[in-house]
Design a protein around this motif. Structure first.
Motif, PDB file in Angstrom:
ATOM      1  N   PHE A  72       0.830  -1.195   0.000  1.00  0.00           N
ATOM      2  CA  PHE A  72       0.000   0.000   0.000  1.00  0.00           C
ATOM      3  C   PHE A  72       0.871   1.254   0.000  1.00  0.00           C
ATOM      4  O   PHE A  72       1.842   1.335   0.769  1.00  0.00           O
ATOM      5  N   LEU A  73       0.483   2.232  -0.832  1.00  0.00           N
ATOM      6  CA  LEU A  73       1.248   3.473  -0.960  1.00  0.00           C
ATOM      7  C   LEU A  73       0.332   4.676  -1.118  1.00  0.00           C
ATOM      8  O   LEU A  73      -0.728   4.579  -1.750  1.00  0.00           O
ATOM      9  N   PRO A  74       0.741   5.843  -0.578  1.00  0.00           N
ATOM     10  CA  PRO A  74       0.066   7.079  -0.942  1.00  0.00           C
ATOM     11  C   PRO A  74       0.376   7.392  -2.405  1.00  0.00           C
ATOM     12  O   PRO A  74       1.456   7.050  -2.901  1.00  0.00           O
ATOM     13  N   VAL A  75      -0.541   8.038  -3.094  1.00  0.00           N
ATOM     14  CA  VAL A  75      -0.315   8.418  -4.489  1.00  0.00           C
ATOM     15  C   VAL A  75      -0.548   9.914  -4.643  1.00  0.00           C
ATOM     16  O   VAL A  75      -1.650  10.409  -4.407  1.00  0.00           O
ATOM     17  N   GLY A  76       0.496  10.629  -5.023  1.00  0.00           N
ATOM     18  CA  GLY A  76       0.404  12.046  -5.330  1.00  0.00           C
ATOM     19  C   GLY A  76       0.825  12.248  -6.772  1.00  0.00           C
ATOM     20  O   GLY A  76       0.025  12.190  -7.688  1.00  0.00           O
ATOM     21  N   ASN A  77       2.127  12.421  -6.983  1.00  0.00           N
ATOM     22  CA  ASN A  77       2.649  12.528  -8.346  1.00  0.00           C
ATOM     23  C   ASN A  77       2.822  11.153  -8.984  1.00  0.00           C
ATOM     24  O   ASN A  77       3.163  11.045 -10.153  1.00  0.00           O
ATOM     25  N   ALA A  78       2.618  10.107  -8.187  1.00  0.00           N
ATOM     26  CA  ALA A  78       2.524   8.707  -8.641  1.00  0.00           C
ATOM     27  C   ALA A  78       3.853   8.070  -9.023  1.00  0.00           C
ATOM     28  O   ALA A  78       3.864   6.975  -9.587  1.00  0.00           O
ATOM     29  N   GLY A  79       4.963   8.711  -8.676  1.00  0.00           N
ATOM     30  CA  GLY A  79       6.267   8.120  -8.977  1.00  0.00           C
ATOM     31  C   GLY A  79       6.592   6.924  -8.113  1.00  0.00           C
ATOM     32  O   GLY A  79       7.255   5.986  -8.565  1.00  0.00           O
ATOM     33  N   SER A 134       3.510  10.851 -13.230  1.00  0.00           N
ATOM     34  CA  SER A 134       3.698   9.425 -13.532  1.00  0.00           C
ATOM     35  C   SER A 134       2.364   8.690 -13.633  1.00  0.00           C
ATOM     36  O   SER A 134       2.273   7.495 -13.323  1.00  0.00           O
ATOM     37  N   TRP A 135       1.347   9.393 -14.068  1.00  0.00           N
ATOM     38  CA  TRP A 135      -0.017   8.842 -14.138  1.00  0.00           C
ATOM     39  C   TRP A 135      -0.054   7.520 -14.916  1.00  0.00           C
ATOM     40  O   TRP A 135      -0.537   6.499 -14.427  1.00  0.00           O
ATOM     41  N   THR A 136       0.451   7.525 -16.144  1.00  0.00           N
ATOM     42  CA  THR A 136       0.366   6.344 -17.006  1.00  0.00           C
ATOM     43  C   THR A 136       1.123   5.157 -16.423  1.00  0.00           C
ATOM     44  O   THR A 136       0.617   4.019 -16.412  1.00  0.00           O
ATOM     45  N   ASN A 137       2.328   5.404 -15.931  1.00  0.00           N
ATOM     46  CA  ASN A 137       3.114   4.316 -15.344  1.00  0.00           C
ATOM     47  C   ASN A 137       2.462   3.764 -14.079  1.00  0.00           C
ATOM     48  O   ASN A 137       2.540   2.565 -13.797  1.00  0.00           O
TER      49      ASN A 137
END
Length: 356
Positions: free
Chosen positions: A189-196, A254-257
Motif C-alpha cells: 500500500f502506498l500514498p499516491v500524489g505525483n505517482a512516482g 507518472s499517471w500512465t506508469n
C-alpha cells in the motif's frame, strides 16, 4: 542487504549499483539514504486480525522522506554531467531533498512551491539548505509547468520525478522490503500524489524477481486523497484540496506508469477521505509509536478500507509505505490532537490531573 567492507551502509548507489544506471564514483552524492526500517505492527490486531502488517518507514531517510532515494541519483547524474544548478517544483519533500543534495554536491538549488500550501517543516528545510525558494500564486501543477519551461532554455537540471533517475533510485525501497522479509508481500500500500513511488516500487519488485531474489510479486495498492484524486476521477483536478499536502497534486507526472503498475499487479488506485487519513495518522503515532506526515497515512487508511471491504485476508503480508516523517508537518499534529493540559506547579494538582 549488502554492506560495505567496513559494515557501514554507504547509500543506495553504492549498495545497489548492479541495479542502477552507471554513475562515476567521483560524482556520487550521498547522505547515506536508504536502509530504512520495516516495522512490524503489534497493536492494530483489533483492526487487521491475523494479517501481518508492516510499515516501511521512509521518514528515517536523511531529509525525512523517500525523496532522498531518487534525489541521490538525480543530483549525482547532474554532477557527472557538469551541471551547476538544479530546480524542482514541490509540495515540500522534493524541495527539502533537492536542496540538501544540491548543497552536498556544491550546486545551486531553485525550488518553486505553491504559496500557502507547503508544510512548515519542509519549507524550513529547503531554506536552511540554501535553496532559493520561490512561492508562486498557483498550485503544484502550475509550478511544474514553469520548471519545464525554464529547463528547456536555461542550464538548470530538473530533479522532479519526470527525471528518470528519480524513479530508478526510489525502486530500491522494494529491494529492501524483499531483503527484510525474505520475499515480497502479498499487498503493498502506498500514498499516491505525483505517482512516482508506486511506479518505482513495481519496477523494483519486478527487477528482484527477474534476478531470482523473490518468486512472487505483490498487488500494488495506491491511495489518493478524495479531494486530490485525479487518477480515481479519470481526469486532472484543477484545484486539488486535501490536508495531506504532499499528495495535493491534480495532474500526476507518472499517471500512465502508475496505472500500468496497478493493472499489471492486479491492484487498485482508490481514494480515502481526509478524515480517514487523519484517523490513520493518529493510530500510527498513538498505538505503534510511529510519527509520519499526514500524506503517509493514506497507505494505512487504504489498508483499513480494504480490510473493511473484505479484500485482505488472514495470513496476508501487507506492507504500508510511510513516505515522510511527522515533523515535516508539525502544525497538523498540533491541530489534530488535544492541547496540553495546563496545571499549576503543585504536586497534588498534578497527581489529580494524572488521575493518581
Amino acid at each position: 542487504m549488502q554492506l560495505t567492507k567496513k559494515g557501514l551502509w554507504a547509500g543506495i548507489i553504492h549498495e545497489y549499483r548492479e541495479f542502477l544506471p552507471e554513475i562515476g564514483t567521483d560524482a556520487i552524492t550521498t547522505l547515506h539514504e536508504g536502509n530504512t526500517p520495516l516495522i512490524e505492527t503489534s497493536n492494530l490486531r483489533d483492526i487487521f486480525g491475523a494479517i501481518r502488517l508492516l510499515l516501511k518507514y521512509e521518514g528515517l531517510n536523511p531529509t525525512g522522506s523517500f525523496k532522498d532515494r531518487g534525489m541521490t541519483l538525480a543530483v549525482s547524474k547532474a554532477r557527472e554531467e557538469g551541471v551547476k544548478a538544479v530546480i524542482c517544483a514541490s509540495t515540500g519533500n522534493t524541495s527539502a531533498s533537492a536542496a540538501a543534495y544540491a548543497a552536498k554536491a556544491g550546486m545551486k538549488a531553485y525550488v518553486l512551491v505553491p504559496e500557502g500550501a507547503i508544510a512548515l517543516g519542509k519549507l524550513s528545510q529547503a531554506i536552511m539548505h540554501g535553496a532559493l525558494v520561490l512561492q508562486i500564486k498557483g498550485g503544484f501543477d502550475d509550478a511544474l509547468n514553469i520548471v519545464k519551461e525554464i529547463t528547456k532554455n536555461y542550464p538548470v537540471k530538473m530533479v522532479n520525478s519526470i527525471n528518470p533517475f528519480r524513479i530508478e533510485g526510489q525502486k530500491t525501497a522494494a529491494f529492501e522490503v524483499c531483503e527484510h522479509l525474505g520475499h515480497a508481500p502479498t499487498y503493498h500500500f502506498l500514498p499516491v500524489g505525483n505517482a512516482g513511488n508506486i511506479t518505482a516500487y513495481w519496477r523494483g519488485y519486478n527487477e528482484y524477481r527477474k534476478k531470482g531474489a523473490i518468486s512472487n510479486l505483490p498487488k500494488m495498492m495506491g491511495f489518493q486523497a478524495e479531494g486530490a484524486a485525479p487518477i480515481v476521477a479519470g481526469h486532472p483536478i484543477e484545484h486539488p484540496e486535501t490536508i495531506a499536502t504532499a499528495i495535493k497534486i491534480g495532474n500526476p507526472a507518472s499517471w500512465t506508469n502508475a496505472t500500468s503498475a496497478r493493472d499489471a499487479s492486479g491492484g487498485v488506485i482508490e481514494a480515502v477521505s481526509d478524515a480517514d487519513i487523519i484517523e490513520a495518522y493518529k493510530l500510527l503515532a498513538s498505538r505503534e509509536g510511529v510519527f509520519c506526515e499526514p500524506a503517509s497515512a493514506a497507505s494505512l487508511a487504504g489498508a483499513i478500507k480494504m480490510k473493511k471491504d473484505g479484500v485482505l485476508n488472514d495470513g496476508d503480508t501487507v506492507v504500508c509505505t510511510l513516505t515522510g516523517h511527522g515533523l515535516k508537518d508539525p502544525n497538523t499534529a498540533i491541530n489534530s490532537c488535544p492541547k496540553p493540559t495546563k496545571v499549576a506547579a503543585d504536586l497534588k494538582k498534578i497527581l489529580k490531573a494524572m488521575g493518581l
